[in-house]
Structures are given as C-alpha cells and as structure tokens.
Design a protein around this motif. Structure first.
Motif, PDB file in Angstrom:
ATOM      1  N   LEU A  70       0.829  -1.142   0.020  1.00 47.80           N
ATOM      2  CA  LEU A  70       0.100   0.089  -0.121  1.00 47.80           C
ATOM      3  C   LEU A  70       0.684   1.180  -0.134  1.00 47.80           C
ATOM      4  CD1 LEU A  70      -2.829  -1.047   2.346  1.00 47.80           C
ATOM      5  CD2 LEU A  70      -3.224  -0.072   0.060  1.00 47.80           C
ATOM      6  N   TRP A  71       1.979   1.147   0.922  1.00 43.80           N
ATOM      7  CA  TRP A  71       2.912   2.390   0.719  1.00 43.80           C
ATOM      8  C   TRP A  71       3.382   2.549  -0.592  1.00 43.80           C
ATOM      9  CZ3 TRP A  71       8.154   2.087  -0.111  1.00 43.80           C
ATOM     10  CH2 TRP A  71       8.766   3.453   0.100  1.00 43.80           C
TER      11      TRP A  71
ATOM     12  N   SER B  96       0.619   4.113  -2.842  1.00 45.06           N
ATOM     13  CA  SER B  96      -0.199   5.111  -2.134  1.00 45.06           C
ATOM     14  C   SER B  96      -0.304   6.334  -3.186  1.00 45.06           C
ATOM     15  CB  SER B  96       0.359   5.716  -0.917  1.00 45.06           C
ATOM     16  OG  SER B  96       2.054   5.941  -0.973  1.00 45.06           O
ATOM     17  N   ARG B  97       1.249   6.667  -3.823  1.00 41.22           N
ATOM     18  CA  ARG B  97       1.167   8.037  -4.752  1.00 41.22           C
ATOM     19  C   ARG B  97       0.299   7.764  -5.944  1.00 41.22           C
ATOM     20  NH1 ARG B  97      -0.169  12.628  -5.609  1.00 41.22           N
ATOM     21  NH2 ARG B  97       1.065  13.781  -6.779  1.00 41.22           N
TER      22      ARG B  97
ATOM     23  N   TRP C 110      -2.194   5.605  -6.427  1.00 44.11           N
ATOM     24  CA  TRP C 110      -3.579   5.295  -5.978  1.00 44.11           C
ATOM     25  C   TRP C 110      -4.159   6.843  -5.831  1.00 44.11           C
ATOM     26  CZ3 TRP C 110      -5.724   2.634  -1.023  1.00 44.11           C
ATOM     27  CH2 TRP C 110      -6.887   2.412  -1.129  1.00 44.11           C
ATOM     28  N   GLU C 111      -3.457   7.598  -5.158  1.00 46.11           N
ATOM     29  CA  GLU C 111      -4.082   8.963  -5.002  1.00 46.11           C
ATOM     30  C   GLU C 111      -4.317   9.698  -6.480  1.00 46.11           C
ATOM     31  OE1 GLU C 111      -2.442  13.411  -3.504  1.00 46.11           O
ATOM     32  OE2 GLU C 111      -1.285  11.510  -2.988  1.00 46.11           O
TER      33      GLU C 111
ATOM     34  N   ALA D 125      -6.981  -1.232  -3.965  1.00 46.14           N
ATOM     35  CA  ALA D 125      -5.854  -0.131  -4.764  1.00 46.14           C
ATOM     36  C   ALA D 125      -5.700  -0.791  -6.084  1.00 46.14           C
ATOM     37  CB  ALA D 125      -4.629  -0.140  -3.718  1.00 46.14           C
TER      38      ALA D 125
ATOM     39  N   SER E 170      -3.566  10.440  -0.155  1.00 45.89           N
ATOM     40  CA  SER E 170      -2.973   9.327   0.112  1.00 45.89           C
ATOM     41  C   SER E 170      -2.781   8.908   1.535  1.00 45.89           C
ATOM     42  CB  SER E 170      -1.382   9.418  -0.454  1.00 45.89           C
ATOM     43  OG  SER E 170      -0.731  10.218   0.098  1.00 45.89           O
ATOM     44  N   SER E 171      -2.526   9.873   2.521  1.00 45.92           N
ATOM     45  CA  SER E 171      -2.651   9.467   3.864  1.00 45.92           C
ATOM     46  C   SER E 171      -3.962   9.094   4.221  1.00 45.92           C
ATOM     47  CB  SER E 171      -2.339  10.710   4.615  1.00 45.92           C
ATOM     48  OG  SER E 171      -0.859  11.139   4.466  1.00 45.92           O
TER      49      SER E 171
ATOM     50  N   LEU F 289      -4.678   5.409   2.996  1.00 40.63           N
ATOM     51  CA  LEU F 289      -3.706   4.384   3.785  1.00 40.63           C
ATOM     52  C   LEU F 289      -4.382   4.064   5.193  1.00 40.63           C
ATOM     53  CD1 LEU F 289      -0.134   5.440   2.726  1.00 40.63           C
ATOM     54  CD2 LEU F 289      -1.370   3.405   2.190  1.00 40.63           C
TER      55      LEU F 289
END
Length: 361
Positions: free
Chosen positions: A245-246, A249-250, A252-253, A278, A355-356, A359
């Motif tokens: 996921l990390w 994350s970008r 996905w955002e 995701a 993104s935060s 997550l």
C-alpha cells in the motif's frame, strides 16, 4: 514459596490458553471440524497441564496432585495431537481410525490416573517419580505407559510435520518454519522421554535435573510453532499488504483524483482487502484515463503526465494502459503498476493528504 514455581511453564500455559480462546472466537462462525476441536482440546489441555507442572512443588504435599495431573493430562494431549495428525493425513478421517485414537488416549489417561493413588499419592511430597526408590509396581507401570505413549504420539506428529515441510517452503515459508519448530520440540521431548524413562525402568541413576533442564525450551518450540502456525501467515500477509500500500499510495492518490468514477475509498478495510482495492482502482483508472499522445510512452513519461494531471477527454486518444509498454499477462500488469507507482513516488515527494487518507481508511 515463589521460588517453587516454574514460571516458564506458567507463561507457556497462559500463551497456550490464549491461543485456545483466540481460535474459539475467530472460528466461532465456522463449521466445527475435527481439526478445530482437536486443536482446542490440545491447547486447553496443554495450558492446564503446563500450569500443573509449573506449580508441582506447591501441590506436592497434597497427594502429589500436580504431578498426577501433569502426567494424566498428557494422555489427553497426546490423543488430541494424534487426531490432529490424522486430519493432516486424511481428507476424511475413517471413523474407525478416529475412534481407535480416542479410545487409546482414554485408556492411557485412565491408566495414568488409576495408578496414581497406589503408586505415589501417599508417598512423601515429590516433584518427580524418580524420587520413589525403589519404585513400586504401580509406579513402574505408570512410568512405562506414560513415556511410551508420549514417544509414540510424538513420533506420529514428527513424521507428518517433517513430511509437510518441503511442500510448505515453496508456498508458505512461515508455516514451514513453524513446522520445523514443532518438529524440533518433538525431537527434544522424544530424547528426554527415552533417556529419562529408560533410565528409570532399567534402574540406571542419572542426573534427572540435567535431563529435564531443556524441557522448557522444547515446550516453547512446540507452543511457539503452534502460535506461528496460527498467527504467522496472517501477520506476515498484513505486513506485506501495508508495504505494498505504501508503494502504491501515490499512484492510488492520482487515480482517485483523476478518475471520474465514484471511488469508495473511505470505508474501513483490512490491509489485504485495501491492497486489492488499490490494484482494482488503479487498473480501472489506467484503462479509462486517456492521454494525448501518438506514440508508445515509457513508464517514466506516463508517470510525469499523470503527476501533472495531463489527461484528455478525447475518445480517440489512447488510454494510459494502451500508451504504456505492452503486457500479455496479469503478472506483467502488476509489475507495470508497481513500476509506474515507483516513478510516481520519485517524481514528487512530500505529504499528500489524500494518500494518507487512503492508507488510514
């Protein structure tokens, strides 16, 4: 008083009982299988038996009750382990085989408890049967049945444990490590029982404390291995999912911000389910978002366009997926997504509120 308590065994007993409760709660909605029942019986019996062993010095003055409980419950524990072995060997255990294992465990438990009163209940307070010298016939019979049944039962578990290790290493390495731990614990217990039981029965005096010294380690390997079998794969899967996921994350955002679809990313989901979500939303965005280009682009070029938000509504323009280098398999698609996610992370740093949120949700 406290120096008469074996704290290692009490800790292991608490851990074993905890595992039993956790399994019961986790599987309460599932159909009760023979394996589930046998595992719970084994964990509960081990917890009570280890408690009896840990406090044996305190109960020695009360008809040596702790010693009798420790020995007697081992008959039930080995029987439960034998049933677990059967569930691993057979997809559907033959009823006769299952009944035979249960009957054998019941008879051994009956023998161990029935030889207690005449064998050592009225003896002076003792912590082990090696202190009855010379041992009476009831003690001899008790020791022979106790050690032989343990050795036989552990050999059954050892056989099936190590037969599964090569297969598990390729699929589930943590389970393979757990099985090795259980197997090593079994080997240790077999060695202790052969050495101790044999020396008592043939009348060879040995330093019993030295023989029994590593039993805490062996029990720890068995309980730790059982715990790793129960929790290890799930914990490792959750860790890997959070790491993935990390990584995503970008990207996905960006997918959420640029996509016109309604993405329900705020619902609470486990890490593994969130990771799958995701992948799905990123794949959907790559298949629907279009970019203005007349040639095939590199992953780095596509990442730069997405970071700048340079997409188009022109239906004749290729989708992001089409503009990327060609792929032929699902695995290649996943590798491409991670390559794109890596370029998106490199292309822009700093905190990203969305993104935060993704997550954390």
């Amino acid at each position: 008083m406290l120096n008469k308590v074996n704290w290692i065994f009490l800790v292991l007993a608490a851990f074993s009982l905890f595992l039993a409760v956790e399994r019961t709660l986790r599987l309460k909605e599932h159909r009760a299988t023979v394996n589930h029942r046998a595992m719970n019986v084994a964990l509960i019996t081990l917890g009570v038996a280890a408690s009896a062993y840990g406090t044996m010095m305190l109960t020695a003055a009360f008809y040596n009750f702790g010693l009798a409980l420790w020995h007697g419950l081992l008959g039930i524990l080995i029987g439960a382990l034998e049933v677990i072995v059967l569930t691993l060997r057979f997809e559907q255990i033959p009823l006769r085989t299952l009944r035979r294992a249960q009957l054998r465990s019941g008879l051994v438990t009956l023998v161990l408890f029935s030889t207690w009163p005449s064998g050592f209940a009225w003896a002076p307070p003792i912590s082990d049967l090696t202190k009855i010298d010379p041992p009476n016939p009831a003690v001899i019979f008790h020791i022979a049945v106790f050690h032989l049944y343990i050795i036989w039962g552990l050999l059954q578990l050892l056989r099936v444990t190590f037969s599964r290790v090569p297969r598990e290493f390729g699929r589930r390495p943590i389970s393979a490590i757990a099985l090795i731990m259980v197997g090593l614990g079994c080997i240790g217990f077999i060695g202790v029982n052969v050495d101790l039981g044999g020396s008592i029965l043939i009348g060879v005096h040995q330093e019993v404390a030295v023989i029994r010294a590593p039993t805490g380690t062996f029990l720890g390997l068995c309980v730790g291995g059982a715990g790793l079998l129960g929790f290890g794969e799930r914990i490792w899967t959750a860790i890997i999912a959070r790491y993935r996921l990390w990584q995503l994350s970008r990207l996905w955002e960006i997918s959420v911000k640029l996509s016109t679809a309604e993405l329900r990313f705020l619902m609470q989901l486990p890490a593994t389910a969130k990771m799958q979500r995701a992948y799905i939303e990123i794949s959907d965005a790559l298949s629907t978002l279009r970019i203005d280009t007349d040639r095939q682009l590199t992953v780095k070029e596509v990442a730069a366009l997405l970071l700048r938000g340079e997409t188009t509504e022109d239906r004749s323009a290729p989708t992001v997926s089409q503009a990327l280098p060609p792929r032929t398999t699902r695995l290649e698609d996943l590798h491409m997504i991670h390559a794109l996610a890596r370029e998106c992370r490199r292309g822009r740093s700093g905190r990203h509120t969305l993104s935060s949120t993704l997550l954390r949700s």
